[in-house]
Design an enzyme around this catalytic site. Structure first.
Site, mmCIF file in Angstrom:
data_model
loop_
_atom_site.group_PDB
_atom_site.id
_atom_site.type_symbol
_atom_site.label_atom_id
_atom_site.label_comp_id
_atom_site.label_asym_id
_atom_site.label_seq_id
_atom_site.Cartn_x
_atom_site.Cartn_y
_atom_site.Cartn_z
ATOM 1 N N SER A 1 -13.800 -5.455 0.980
ATOM 2 C CA SER A 1 -13.883 -4.933 -0.303
ATOM 3 C C SER A 1 -13.290 -5.578 -1.454
ATOM 4 O O SER A 1 -13.570 -5.559 -2.568
ATOM 5 C CB SER A 1 -13.511 -3.397 -0.227
ATOM 6 N N LYS B 1 -17.343 -12.530 8.036
ATOM 7 C CA LYS B 1 -16.652 -11.404 7.127
ATOM 8 C C LYS B 1 -16.552 -12.167 6.068
ATOM 9 O O LYS B 1 -15.880 -13.179 5.830
ATOM 10 C CB LYS B 1 -15.450 -10.846 7.705
ATOM 11 N N ARG C 1 0.810 -1.227 -0.036
ATOM 12 C CA ARG C 1 0.066 0.109 0.009
ATOM 13 C C ARG C 1 0.879 1.366 -0.085
ATOM 14 O O ARG C 1 0.650 2.297 -0.754
ATOM 15 C CB ARG C 1 -0.907 0.077 1.269
ATOM 16 N N ARG D 1 -9.058 -1.553 2.094
ATOM 17 C CA ARG D 1 -8.960 -0.598 0.871
ATOM 18 C C ARG D 1 -10.092 0.196 0.484
ATOM 19 O O ARG D 1 -9.877 1.784 0.414
ATOM 20 C CB ARG D 1 -8.735 -1.302 -0.399
ATOM 21 N N GLU E 1 -13.668 -15.140 8.540
ATOM 22 C CA GLU E 1 -13.506 -14.438 7.346
ATOM 23 C C GLU E 1 -13.042 -15.434 6.049
ATOM 24 O O GLU E 1 -11.860 -15.594 5.799
ATOM 25 C CB GLU E 1 -12.619 -13.143 7.361
HETATM 26 P P1 13P Z 1 -10.152 -5.160 1.896
HETATM 27 O O1 13P Z 1 -11.434 -4.422 2.177
HETATM 28 O O2 13P Z 1 -9.144 -4.313 1.556
HETATM 29 O O3 13P Z 1 -10.442 -6.441 1.200
HETATM 30 O O4 13P Z 1 -9.624 -5.662 3.445
HETATM 31 C C1 13P Z 1 -10.661 -6.173 4.241
HETATM 32 C C2 13P Z 1 -9.687 -7.217 5.009
HETATM 33 O O5 13P Z 1 -9.716 -7.165 6.405
HETATM 34 C C3 13P Z 1 -9.376 -8.339 4.110
HETATM 35 O O6 13P Z 1 -8.891 -9.347 5.126
#
Ligand code: 13P
Length: 343
Positions: free
Chosen positions: A260, A218, A32, A295, A176
């Site tokens: 995202s 998530k 980043r 992001r 997630e």
């Molecule tokens: P992004 O929204 O950039 O995908 O990041 C979320 C995240 O925590 C990925 O593990």
């Protein structure tokens, strides 16, 4: 089980609020920072996170922040621990505890997320540092027979072991699974992979005796691969995502927060808004639908800051704007015209 876990999970998906994912690992934050030509030193990472967390009105639309191991131990330049800064803003500190996706032996192109060894002891330390929720991410690639059922099972099993240990420490686990957007697969392939993963995940969570009311999910939205010739509009994506979630996510789960995953920032807002519109049209869905963007919340702020603290106020306005837009989308009350009020 624990009322504390239930209350924290519900607070994280409270109306008009969602989660800021600021848990980039050292490797990811380096990527980043490269976009703004900044070296990834410990002090630069600390400076950047200080800009984010000291944003005026931070807690208005952000219920929680996911931190990385290094970050949960850091403080502002004035010596105030980030955990205190976040709590004073009315948000809840959380911690990413997985140690990343590693190649799964015998399964070319697939990974399994590691980090279970010593996790009970790490949870005890994180609880002491102020973490009240946690996250474990299991990414999965789509295409050419992938993901295999075995890779799905291996990741679902690890996610469930993580979730059980997290609850034991009175920390709300965010599980997630992420179907990656890389590749030229279509929307149906993403829906199939995401659905198979969610089916296996909830089977494992139940088998591990995890209290679903004290967890959050998530997950990715159901979208075509970035390289697919058949892109889809926001309504189609919202409908496919809700269909997939309704088929696999039990109603006891209080909330689903989306990642995202490389979508544009306004795209991520618009699609979340669409889903909550559909929810409202149907008189409600079993779970809250909110955001946990990395992001899509940070990109404009990072670009505005550009490594120079003289731009801190600009960067903070950019973050506050995206948080407010997503806070509205999370209630189905966003309007594209509001985007023009940007900082
Ligand atoms: P992004 O929204 O950039 O995908 O990041 C979320 C995240 O925590 C990925 O593990």
């Amino acid at each position: 089980m624990s009322d504390v876990l239930h209350a924290i999970a519900r607070e994280l998906v409270a109306p008009s609020k969602g989660i800021l994912a600021a848990d980039e690992s050292t490797g990811t934050i380096e990527k980043r920072f490269r976009t703004i030509g900044l070296e990834s030193t410990e002090e630069n990472r600390r400076r950047y996170r200080e800009v984010l967390f000291t944003t005026p009105g931070f807690g208005e639309h952000l219920s929680g922040v996911i931190l990385f191991d290094e970050t949960i131990r850091q403080a502002t330049s004035d010596g105030v621990p980030f955990v205190k800064v976040i709590e004073s803003a009315g948000a809840i500190p959380g911690i990413k505890v997985d140690k990343g996706a590693k190649p799964l032996a015998g399964f070319p192109g697939e990974t399994v997320t590691e980090g279970l060894d010593g996790l009970r002891e790490r949870f005890a330390e994180y609880a002491g540092l102020g973490a009240r929720f946690s996250k474990w991410r299991a990414p999965m690639a789509v295409g050419d027979g992938l993901p295999t059922d075995f890779a799905i099972l291996a990741n679902a099993h690890a996610l469930a072991r993580f979730a059980a240990l997290s609850q034991e420490a009175e920390i709300v686990p965010i599980v997630e699974p992420e179907t990656l957007m890389d590749g030229d697969h279509d929307l149906a392939a993403c829906e199939d992979a995401t659905g198979r993963m969610l089916g296996a995940l909830y089977e494992q969570l139940r088998a591990h005796r995890v209290d679903l009311a004290g967890t959050l999910l998530k997950v990715n939205m159901v979208v075509p691969g970035k390289g697919s010739a058949n892109q889809a509009d926001d309504r189609t994506i919202a409908e496919a995502t809700i269909r997939c979630l309704e088929a696999h996510v039990p109603a006891e789960v209080p909330g689903i927060v989306f990642l995202s995953g490389g979508m544009g920032d306004v795209e991520a807002t618009s699609r979340l808004h669409e889903m909550n519109r559909i929810g409202a049209e149907r008189g409600g869905l079993p779970w809250q639908l909110s955001f946990s963007y990395g992001r899509a919340l940070q990109a404009p702020a990072l670009a505005a800051w550009a490594g120079d603290d003289a731009n801190a106020a600009l960067a903070q306005r950019a973050l506050a704007h995206r948080a407010r837009m997503n806070g509205l989308a999370r209630d189905g009350r966003w309007d594209p015209a509001l985007e023009h009020d940007a900082a």
